[in-house]
Structure formats: C-alpha cells, structure tokens
Write an enzyme that holds these catalytic residues in place. Structure first.
Site, PDB file in Angstrom:
ATOM      1  CG  ASP A  20      -1.886   1.116   1.129  1.00 57.05           C
ATOM      2  OD1 ASP A  20      -1.666   1.864   0.511  1.00 57.05           O
ATOM      3  OD2 ASP A  20      -2.920   1.050   2.076  1.00 57.05           O
ATOM      4  CG  HIS A  21       3.492   3.858  -3.160  1.00 61.49           C
ATOM      5  ND1 HIS A  21       4.277   4.327  -2.284  1.00 61.49           N
ATOM      6  CD2 HIS A  21       3.890   3.710  -4.518  1.00 61.49           C
ATOM      7  CE1 HIS A  21       5.460   4.391  -3.037  1.00 61.49           C
ATOM      8  NE2 HIS A  21       5.085   4.281  -4.279  1.00 61.49           N
ATOM      9  NE  ARG A  22      -4.255   4.021   1.428  1.00 65.64           N
ATOM     10  CZ  ARG A  22      -5.050   3.275   1.905  1.00 65.64           C
ATOM     11  NH1 ARG A  22      -6.253   4.191   1.806  1.00 65.64           N
ATOM     12  NH2 ARG A  22      -5.638   2.080   2.169  1.00 65.64           N
TER      13      ARG A  22
END
Length: 505
Positions: A477-479
């Site tokens: 999850d690049h967040r």
C-alpha cells in the site's frame, strides 16, 4: 413452552448467512450447546449450538436458503411435553428395539471367527519349492507370512499372499516356529538361477497387468523397502501396478517416481466433459461474495505498488532437507513455505512499516505478527492467520502452519482464525507459477508471493551453474510503504532464502 432460535450474528458486521446442513430433525431431543445447524457466512462455515434444551418441533428454514440475522430458523419445545418420534428419534428407537439381538449375533460371530483363526494358526503352510533346491520352512499361520527379498535384505520385508507361493518363485515364507514363537528366520541367499527365474516372472506379470488382473492368491509378493513404501504412499502410487527394475525384482525409488510422473501426465491431459447446461449460473454468495467485495475495495482503495526479485534458494532447499531428516521435526510437515514465513517475520522486525494498517486518520504500526496464509479451498480463497507468529520457534511455526492448512482444507476455519491479520503470504509456487502481483488483504499494507522453486541456470563466482531458483513478488500500500522501505523488506526476505543461517541471529 416453545422457543424460537433466531440466526445470530457470529461475526463482525454479519447481516446474513446460508443454511448449509441441519444436524437435527423434528422429534429429536437436544441439549444446551448441542450443534443444531451448520451455516455459511461471508467468511467461513460455522456450527451453531443450541441455547435451549428440549425437543425439536419444526425446522423453519430449508438447507440452501440465505436468511437475514434475526430470522427464526428452528423451534424447540419443552422436553417434558410428549413428542411423536420421527426423523432421527424414530430411527434411534428402531435401532434400540433390535439392539440386543444384534449384539448377541455379533458376539457369536466373533467367537466363531476367533476359534477358526486359532485353528488355522497351528496348521502348517506348504513350503514354496525353488528351482534346483528344496526348502522346508517352519509352520506359518494361514493369515499372513513374510517374504524376504532374494538378496536376503530383511529391510524389505513385505506381506505375502495367504496361499503358498508358486513353484520356483524364489520367495521364502518365514513364519512361526514349531513351538508357536513369532521369531522370523533369515533364509539363505538364492542362487542366480532363482533370481533370473523370478525376474522373468515379474516381467511377465507386469506385461499382463494392463489387460488382466492377477488373483490375490496367485500374485507375487511386492518387494520394497520401508522408505520406498513410504514414498509410494506419499505420492499416492499403488506398488502393485509399478514395474520393478531392481536386481532381485524389488521396486526401487526410481520406479516409484517414474510411475508417479507418468500418472501425473495422464491426469493432466484428461479433458472433462462439458456440463449439460449451456450456461451454468452460480449464485454470488457466502465466501465468493465476500472475496469479491474485499478484493474490489482493496484494489480501488489502496494504491498498489509491486516489486519482484529472483533468488537462489539452493541453501533453503538444503536446509529443508536437513529439517525433514531431523528427529525434532519427525511427523511435522516441512516445506520452503516454513522458511519463507520465518524470513518474513525476521524482515518485519527490520522494516516494521510493512506490518502496519491505514485508517485515514492514523497509521497503526503493529509490533506483533499475525501471519496470514492465503489458502485455496473448495469454497474459495480464505486467509487464516497464525496468531503471535513472532514468538514462535521454527518447530512451533511449522506445527501452526500445518494445523492451519489442515483446518482450511477441512472447511473448519472460523471467523476468529481470519481476524486481525497483519501481513500475508500467498504461495503460488504450489500451482507451478513463477510470480504474480497479489492484491492486498484488507486491513494490511503488504503481501508477499512465493513462486515455484526449480533448477535454473545461475551465475556463481563467474561460472554458470544449475541452482534452485525462485522469484519473490510483493505488493504494498503506497500510502504507507515507500519504495525504499518496500525494497529493503523484499531484499531482507531474499537474503534469508539465500542464506537461512541468518535466522540464527
């Protein structure tokens, strides 16, 4: 007095469930906590216990029906009220009425069989004559005998047919002594003529197998050492249909493996028939409905980024082989997945952000590992997890993974088993896949895919060699997880697969 049992909420946010199978029928007496029904929720199969004691008056919902939480599904009446036996209760009453007579009959038959068996145990067994020689073995019970391989190796003892061996078989029947003792006797080494004769018979029998079956009383004994028998059992190979190539007619390891490979090829080329209906309609419900909702939400909510790396896993395979031979791991399933699981736990400690959760308001960094294992079951994909995996030894982790797999295969995984996972492994290598781009399990920010491990050309010290190579794929999850953290994490996992000794740190 009659009580209605309504469908309860057995998991967080459950709104409906399907009635799969009733465990009781009208007229049955039930006790508190006795299982009434098996239901399928959006996550798993669940057995519902009875909150009442009494007699089942009526089933309100048929199997295969999906109902909302709070819907009455069964009526249970006061046990003091008279009830007409029906269903299972009537069957039980019928069984009781003839129970004593049947028991007496079974006891009588058992005594007769025991007497006959004792009589047979004192009868001599005809000796098997061999080419160019005469042998007079000790008396043996008719129920069984042991055959020793022609090379005299007592490690390849197998059960022979009850009937005497055919003339010239080269097999020696070893049974009970004259005084009834159980000590087996090691027989002489047969001559080369006897061995040659046996090989000709084995070859002739193997040639006839595709078209004819040899009766048990005439079949030659199967000669195979215990390790070969275990291998055959593990590979689901029937030794009776394997053509032996050993010098004394014994089945070798290569024989079993070759037969298993051929059987696998034949299974893979079988083509099933089309269904009778031109279009089959499968209702979207239960686990499949939950999978669809979770994967859609994950794919379009969390911005995925994926990384891949090839790994020389030769030392991991050697380590797995040593663990399998270790007495400490006797009876425990050991596979590369175990090393992969331990590698992820080790890498999480060095890169804790991959073990986090996103909540829009804050990032939750978990300092424990509930390790999820994606499991393909007949009901669909589920992800149970090993709780507190970071605190387990290698042996404890192996046992937990084995139990998790068996429970999932039997369809007994509970909602609690799939709750609160922190990071997941998906083992696509078992399906022969090299790598993939897995979708995150909701509530997690990392998932790792283990591809197949197979021989490939690999450069070692400037030379091309054959090594056991696999590919690790991972999605994040690049967040939460930046590229540098994701790269370090994957590199750490790869380093353990390349050198499992790092786990000793």
């Amino acid at each position: 007095m009659t009580s209605e049992f309504t469908l309860p909420d057995v998991g967080e946010g459950l709104t409906e469930a399907e009635i799969v199978e009733w465990k009781v029928a009208p007229g049955d007496s039930v006790e508190i906590n006795q299982v009434l029904v098996e239901i399928e929720t959006a996550k798993s199969l669940v057995e519902l216990p009875s909150p009442y004691a009494g007699v089942v008056e009526s089933i309100l919902v048929e199997p295969g029906t999906t109902v909302d939480v709070g819907t009455p599904i069964i009526r249970v009446g006061d046990s003091s009220a008279p009830a007409t036996p029906s269903g299972r209760a009537a069957e039980s009453e019928s069984l009781e009425s003839g129970g004593l007579a049947r028991t007496a009959q079974i006891i009588s038959q058992g005594e007769e069989a025991l007497s006959a068996q004792r009589a047979r145990q004192v009868e001599p067994v005809a000796a098997a004559s061999t080419t160019g020689s005469t042998a007079t073995p000790a008396a043996a019970p008719a129920r069984s005998a042991d055959a020793v391989s022609a090379d005299g190796d007592t490690g390849s003892v197998v059960h022979a047919p009850e009937a005497p061996a055919e003339s010239g078989s080269g097999a020696v029947l070893v049974g009970y002594g004259a005084a009834g003792g159980h000590g087996a006797t090691r027989r002489r080494r047969p001559s080369q003529t006897e061995v040659d004769a046996r090989q000709l018979r084995v070859a002739e029998q193997a040639r006839r197998r595709p078209t004819t079956s040899v009766p048990a009383a005439q079949a030659l004994p199967i000669i195979a050492k215990p390790p070969i028998r275990k291998l055959a059992k593990d590979l689901e190979v029937d030794l009776a249909v394997v053509q032996p190539t050993g010098l004394a007619g014994e089945v070798t390891r290569d024989d079993v493996i070759r037969h298993a490979q051929q059987a696998s090829v034949f299974r893979n080329i079988e083509t099933p028939e089309w269904g009778e209906e031109r279009v089959e309609r499968i209702p979207v419900k239960g686990v499949r409905k939950a999978i669809a909702a979770a994967m859609t939400s994950s794919a379009f909510t969390a911005p995925h980024v994926s990384l891949f790396v090839d790994v020389d896993a030769t030392r991991t395979m050697e380590f797995v082989k040593r663990l399998k031979a270790s007495p400490q791991f006797a009876g425990v399933k050991v596979s590369p997945l175990l090393i992969m699981a331990k590698a992820i736990i080790w890498a999480v400690r060095r890169n804790p952000m991959v073990n986090s959760a996103w909540t829009d308001r804050e990032i939750l960094v978990r300092h424990f590992v509930n390790l999820g294992i994606a499991a393909a079951t007949p009901r669909g994909l589920i992800v149970p997890n090993v709780k507190e995996a970071q605190s387990m030894s290698l042996l404890e982790l192996a046992q937990a993974l084995e139990q998790l797999t068996l429970t999932a295969r039997d369809g007994k995984t509970t909602p609690a088993d799939m709750k609160d996972g922190t990071i997941t492994i998906t083992n696509i290598g078992v399906f022969g896949m090299d790598t993939g781009t897995p979708i995150l399990n909701p509530g997690e920010v990392a998932i790792v895919a283990l591809g197949t491990i197979k021989p490939k050309a690999w450069v070692v010290d400037g030379e091309v060699r054959s090594r056991m190579v696999t590919t690790i794929g991972a999605s994040f999850d690049h967040r939460v997880v930046d590229g540098d953290v994701a790269s370090r994490f994957v590199a750490d996992v790869a380093s353990v697969l390349e050198e499992p000794a790092l786990l000793l740190d």
